[in-house]
Design a protein around this motif. Structure first.
Motif, short mmCIF file in Angstrom:
data_model
loop_
_atom_site.label_atom_id
_atom_site.label_comp_id
_atom_site.label_asym_id
_atom_site.label_seq_id
_atom_site.Cartn_x
_atom_site.Cartn_y
_atom_site.Cartn_z
N HIS A 1 13.42 51.76 20.82
CA HIS A 1 13.20 50.60 19.75
C HIS A 1 13.61 51.12 17.97
O HIS A 1 12.12 50.50 17.24
N ALA B 1 14.72 48.97 15.40
CA ALA B 1 13.76 47.57 14.29
C ALA B 1 12.37 48.13 14.31
O ALA B 1 11.78 46.77 13.40
N ASP B 2 11.47 48.59 14.63
CA ASP B 2 10.46 49.60 13.87
C ASP B 2 10.27 49.78 12.53
O ASP B 2 10.18 49.55 12.14
N TYR C 1 12.88 48.82 10.24
CA TYR C 1 13.85 48.30 9.67
C TYR C 1 12.46 46.19 10.02
O TYR C 1 12.99 45.43 9.31
N ASN C 2 11.68 46.89 10.63
CA ASN C 2 11.24 45.78 11.08
C ASN C 2 11.63 44.34 11.50
O ASN C 2 11.08 43.49 10.92
N VAL D 1 12.15 41.78 14.24
CA VAL D 1 11.23 40.86 15.21
C VAL D 1 12.26 40.10 16.22
O VAL D 1 12.10 39.92 16.93
N THR E 1 19.79 40.18 14.49
CA THR E 1 19.28 40.66 12.76
C THR E 1 20.27 41.08 12.19
O THR E 1 21.38 42.23 12.87
N GLN F 1 17.21 41.19 6.29
CA GLN F 1 17.33 40.33 7.30
C GLN F 1 17.51 39.15 7.20
O GLN F 1 16.79 38.79 6.89
#
Length: 64
Positions: free
Chosen positions: A32, A35-36, A38-39, A41, A45, A59
């Motif tokens: 992940h 995801a981490d 580029y934040n 959730v 996305t 996003q």
């Protein structure tokens, strides 16, 4: 364009990648990190990143 699956293993992501029939690279991020970084959730996305690594469109959640 690339797609990044955020799954625990190749076997978890494979059915979705194959069903999509994508002609672009599909990566699997088992840790992940994307995801981490580029934040992210929500999935799916969409994030546009230019050749210099800058986010050029924020996003957005999109569904096919």
């Amino acid at each position: 364009m690339i797609t990044v699956a955020i799954d625990r293993s190749l076997d978890d992501a494979r059915p979705f990648i194959e069903a999509a029939g994508a002609t672009h690279p599909s990566l699997i991020d088992t840790e992940h990190r994307v995801a981490d970084l580029y934040n992210m959730v929500n999935v799916p996305t969409v994030l546009w990143i230019d050749a210099e690594g800058r986010i050029v469109r924020p996003q957005d959640v999109h569904y096919v």
